[in-house]
Write an enzyme that holds these catalytic residues in place. Structure first.
Site, mmCIF file in Angstrom:
data_model
loop_
_atom_site.group_PDB
_atom_site.id
_atom_site.type_symbol
_atom_site.label_atom_id
_atom_site.label_comp_id
_atom_site.label_asym_id
_atom_site.label_seq_id
_atom_site.Cartn_x
_atom_site.Cartn_y
_atom_site.Cartn_z
ATOM 1 N N HIS A 5 -10.548 2.215 2.813
ATOM 2 C CA HIS A 5 -11.875 1.605 2.632
ATOM 3 C C HIS A 5 -12.685 1.578 3.911
ATOM 4 O O HIS A 5 -12.132 1.602 5.013
ATOM 5 C CB HIS A 5 -11.731 0.148 2.168
ATOM 6 C CG HIS A 5 -11.228 0.024 0.768
ATOM 7 N ND1 HIS A 5 -12.035 0.188 -0.326
ATOM 8 C CD2 HIS A 5 -9.995 -0.245 0.283
ATOM 9 C CE1 HIS A 5 -11.320 0.024 -1.426
ATOM 10 N NE2 HIS A 5 -10.080 -0.232 -1.085
ATOM 11 N N HIS A 45 -8.205 -4.687 -3.678
ATOM 12 C CA HIS A 45 -7.200 -5.499 -2.996
ATOM 13 C C HIS A 45 -7.857 -6.700 -2.304
ATOM 14 O O HIS A 45 -7.294 -7.784 -2.275
ATOM 15 C CB HIS A 45 -6.443 -4.660 -1.961
ATOM 16 C CG HIS A 45 -5.366 -3.805 -2.566
ATOM 17 N ND1 HIS A 45 -5.634 -2.666 -3.279
ATOM 18 C CD2 HIS A 45 -4.017 -3.938 -2.572
ATOM 19 C CE1 HIS A 45 -4.497 -2.130 -3.692
ATOM 20 N NE2 HIS A 45 -3.507 -2.878 -3.278
HETATM 21 C C1 LIG Z 1 -3.659 -3.926 -17.418
HETATM 22 C C2 LIG Z 1 -4.181 -2.957 -16.454
HETATM 23 C C3 LIG Z 1 -5.308 -2.088 -16.861
HETATM 24 C C4 LIG Z 1 -3.672 -2.879 -15.229
HETATM 25 C C5 LIG Z 1 -4.178 -1.976 -14.185
HETATM 26 C C6 LIG Z 1 -3.620 -2.414 -12.863
HETATM 27 C C7 LIG Z 1 -4.088 -1.492 -11.831
HETATM 28 C C8 LIG Z 1 -3.853 -0.062 -11.985
HETATM 29 C C9 LIG Z 1 -4.718 -1.969 -10.800
HETATM 30 C C10 LIG Z 1 -5.326 -1.109 -9.776
HETATM 31 C C11 LIG Z 1 -4.803 -1.481 -8.462
HETATM 32 C C12 LIG Z 1 -5.422 -0.604 -7.446
HETATM 33 C C13 LIG Z 1 -4.785 0.651 -7.090
HETATM 34 C C14 LIG Z 1 -6.585 -1.007 -6.913
HETATM 35 C C15 LIG Z 1 -7.301 -0.259 -5.872
HETATM 36 O O1 LIG Z 1 -7.507 -1.151 -4.840
HETATM 37 P P1 LIG Z 1 -8.500 -0.820 -3.696
HETATM 38 O O2 LIG Z 1 -8.334 -1.939 -2.720
HETATM 39 O O3 LIG Z 1 -8.077 0.466 -3.116
HETATM 40 O O4 LIG Z 1 -9.855 -0.784 -4.306
#
Ligand SMILES: CC(C)=CCC/C(C)=C/CC/C(C)=C/COP(=O)(O)O
Length: 294
Positions: free
Chosen positions: A255, A213
């Protein structure tokens, strides 16, 4: 000064031969020129005289133990060295300055992150603000951003608009790829107080370094500030959104502070990569032609 005891050939008896070779000033006393201390500080890994362990053994016991200090290269007294203790059993008493600095930083990081994790659960001090933090979480999630860029591309009726949105899509995909790569390599666990109730997370998102994020917030806000003509208050709002989103990651307990700090840095640098590789109908005609045929 008693003369060293000798064997039948007139050679000095070694300690392990039962000769009680731990006379004052000998290494077993720790007084042999401070040899063990010195080796420990140098981190010597001579067989049987691994520095830290030797240092411990030398200073552990006030009574010199017989035969406990076989010396490498001790001539007639040397014997086959005992097997060194397993690596994990050794105490590293001489970490480098960088290691100490890193450990201190990590300790401060854990302490601060725990203190700031005030929305980590419903029962946390700021538990009632959790829904708001989760709303912020959705605003920086990869899915809405990807869908938004695709929708914008579909609706755009100018080449300039399409170019910007195509590059935004490229930036978002590059970010997902780099973050997944680093998370998979570093494998730092999320803070213990985190509740893993994130919307649509992939397997690599069980790791916390760096914050996806935070990278997206830095990347997207830099992108927007560069390519959208916005009034000053809106520009300030964009920067504030990125900062508050980063802070909310720690407050939610998702985090540690360093995950977010590195995430901001990475996202900022990712924009530079995107800017450097900026896609146009000239250098990537296939993308634009394919999109036009949709
Ligand atoms: C096309 C594709 C593979 C989309 C995936 C989008 C997706 C699942 C993004 C992840 C978002 C997410 C939960 C990130 C985690 O964020 P942190 O800030 O917790 O590292």
């Amino acid at each position: 000064m008693p003369s060293p005891r000798r064997n039948l050939e007139g050679r000095p008896l070694c300690a392990s031969a039962g000769g009680g070779g731990s006379s004052p000033g000998s290494p077993a006393h720790g007084g042999g020129g401070g040899r063990f201390e010195f080796q420990a500080l140098l981190g010597s890994r001579a067989p049987g005289v691994d520095g830290p362990s030797a240092r411990l053994r030398a200073s552990d016991s006030p009574v010199p133990r017989r035969g406990s200090f076989p010396l490498a290269g001790a001539g007639p007294c040397s014997q086959a060295p005992p097997a060194p203790p397993p690596e994990e059993a050794r105490l590293d008493l001489n970490p480098s300055f960088a290691a100490i600095a890193l450990r201190s930083l990590l300790a401060i990081d854990l302490w601060l992150s725990k203190k700031l994790g005030v929305c980590a659960g419903e029962g946390s001090p700021w538990g009632s603000a959790r829904p708001l933090m989760k709303l912020l979480e959705v605003s920086g999630h990869g899915i809405p951003w990807l869908l938004g860029a695709l929708y914008g591309l579909a609706r755009s009726d100018s080449w300039a608009g399409r170019e910007v949105l195509m590059n935004l899509l490229f930036a978002l995909l590059l970010d997902l790829l780099l973050v997944a790569l680093i998370k998979g390599l570093v494998r730092r666990r999320r803070p213990a107080h985190n509740q893993m109730d994130m919307f649509f997370a992939v397997s690599v998102d069980r790791y916390s370094f760096p914050s996806g994020h935070a990278t997206r917030a830095a990347l997207a806000s830099r992108f927007i500030l560069k390519h959208l003509v916005l009034a000053i208050p809106l520009r300030v709002l964009v920067v504030l959104w990125a900062l508050v989103l980063g802070l909310s990651r720690v407050m939610l307990g998702r985090h540690n502070v360093t995950d977010v700090a590195f995430g901001f840095l990475l996202g900022y640098m990712q924009y530079s990569i995107v800017d450097y590789c900026w896609l146009t109908p000239h250098n990537a005609p296939i993308l634009f032609v394919l999109w036009n045929q949709q």
